[in-house]
Scaffold this active site. Structure first.
Site, PDB file in Angstrom:
ATOM      1  N   HIS A   6      -7.271 -50.339   8.156  1.00  0.00           N
ATOM      2  CA  HIS A   6      -7.890 -50.794   6.903  1.00  0.00           C
ATOM      3  C   HIS A   6      -6.809 -51.137   5.876  1.00  0.00           C
ATOM      4  CE1 HIS A   6     -10.723 -50.530   3.388  1.00  0.00           C
ATOM      5  NE2 HIS A   6      -9.628 -50.079   2.806  1.00  0.00           N
ATOM      6  N   GLU A   7      -5.797 -50.286   5.756  1.00  0.00           N
ATOM      7  CA  GLU A   7      -4.721 -50.543   4.791  1.00  0.00           C
ATOM      8  C   GLU A   7      -3.903 -51.768   5.197  1.00  0.00           C
ATOM      9  OE1 GLU A   7      -4.901 -49.142   2.059  1.00  0.00           O
ATOM     10  OE2 GLU A   7      -6.374 -47.648   2.696  1.00  0.00           O
ATOM     11  N   HIS A  33      -5.642 -54.819   4.038  1.00  0.00           N
ATOM     12  CA  HIS A  33      -5.354 -55.161   2.642  1.00  0.00           C
ATOM     13  C   HIS A  33      -4.063 -55.970   2.544  1.00  0.00           C
ATOM     14  CE1 HIS A  33      -8.496 -53.279   0.369  1.00  0.00           C
ATOM     15  NE2 HIS A  33      -8.251 -52.061   0.809  1.00  0.00           N
ATOM     16  N   GLU A  73     -12.786 -54.167  -0.589  1.00  0.00           N
ATOM     17  CA  GLU A  73     -12.902 -53.006   0.294  1.00  0.00           C
ATOM     18  C   GLU A  73     -13.772 -53.330   1.505  1.00  0.00           C
ATOM     19  OE1 GLU A  73     -11.317 -50.052   0.232  1.00  0.00           O
ATOM     20  OE2 GLU A  73     -10.182 -50.916  -1.427  1.00  0.00           O
TER      21      GLU A  73
END
Length: 314
Positions: free
Chosen positions: A134-135, A138, A207
């Site tokens: 997930h990071e 980003h 997100e």
């Protein structure tokens, strides 16, 4: 859809800024406010990674770390970054009991991803992989740049409103302003609030998009969904003093590190965890797996069982 939503919200911020400047009539003040806000955010953009890493006392780690859990964490991040076609980011750990993680840096070539010691303690290896994917999403989506542009416009709106509130608009005659003095005062107060709400909405949209791309990078939406539920449950009972002192940094984390709960709302930088889990599970049509102990499940990448452990920081 999330990219379209982000673009629309950025356009709304820009329109709000232009409209406020027009209604107040202070072209000179608007330019000064934009330059000040732009300068502050440009400094933050170039130095954000250093500022945030120092703020949270992040410690860079590598494959030579003496702890096997940390070595696995570093190896997984590096492998997923390579699979996603990303430059290798700085990998760090934060000495904090609250399970959480974030990414920072102005672009993929200058990125850093961080996990707290609490995250490594409480999640399985597959779940940590899901969180760090997930990071990395980003980083891949350049969300740091998006949020910098958003902060610049929102900051300019707030600066312009404050300038007008204390010094008056640049118009030569109050009657020439649409809505008169009452309308101008209302805009001076409400415009910064509206800009903040739009900024939070953009953060929530990013997100959701990072969840989607992160699930693709890790190849396991269920692991990320399970991790989100665990982080949400644990984080509510563990304070993050650094985040409490610096609430503006809260939007960096995968789960809001500040107090608060409930469904998506206008004043939240993060979507409700239940909504994020539902969206992830819709991708696989399954239920969330819940391994009993941290780091006890087989690795999704190797299939080799990991020896159960109370966690390296317990």
């Amino acid at each position: 859809m999330n990219h379209l939503k982000t673009f629309s919200l950025l356009a709304a911020l820009t329109a709000l800024f232009g409209g406020l400047g027009y209604l107040i009539g202070g072209a000179g003040g608007m330019l000064i406010a934009l330059l000040i806000a732009g300068g502050m955010n440009l400094f933050s953009y170039w130095n954000a990674d250093k500022i945030v890493l120092k703020m949270y006392r992040a410690q860079p780690v590598d494959e030579a770390h003496p702890n096997a859990v940390v070595r696995n964490y570093v190896a997984d991040v590096r492998q997923m970054a390579a699979d996603a076609g990303l430059p290798q980011p700085v990998v760090a750990i934060i000495p904090q009991d609250q399970p959480n993680a974030f990414a920072t840096g102005r672009n993929p070539a200058n990125a850093a991803v961080c996990a707290t010691t609490g995250l490594l303690d409480m999640l399985t290896r597959d779940e940590v992989r899901g969180v760090m994917a997930h990071e990395l999403a980003h980083v891949k989506n350049r969300d740091t740049l998006t949020m910098t542009v958003t902060a610049t416009i929102a900051g300019a709106i707030a600066a312009l409103a404050n300038f007008a509130l204390f010094f008056g608009g640049g118009g030569s005659d109050e009657e020439e302003r649409p809505g008169g003095i009452v309308g101008a005062l209302a805009l001076m107060i409400l415009a910064p609030m509206a800009a903040g709400l739009v900024q939070m909405a953009i953060s929530r949209a990013r997100e959701y998009e990072a969840d989607r791309v992160g699930a693709e990078i890790a190849g396991d939406p269920q692991a990320l969904a399970s991790a989100l539920e665990k982080i949400e449950a644990y984080a509510r009972g563990i304070q993050n003093p650094t985040a409490e002192r610096n609430p503006a940094s809260g939007q960096l984390f995968i789960i809001n590190p500040l107090a608060g709960k409930g469904a998506d709302n206008l004043f939240s930088t993060h979507p409700a965890t239940a909504n994020r889990v539902r969206a992830l599970l819709e991708r696989v049509g399954g239920a969330v797996r819940r391994p009993a102990t941290a780091w006890s499940a087989p690795s999704a990448s190797t299939g080799v069982p990991v020896t159960p452990s109370p966690g390296p920081w317990s």
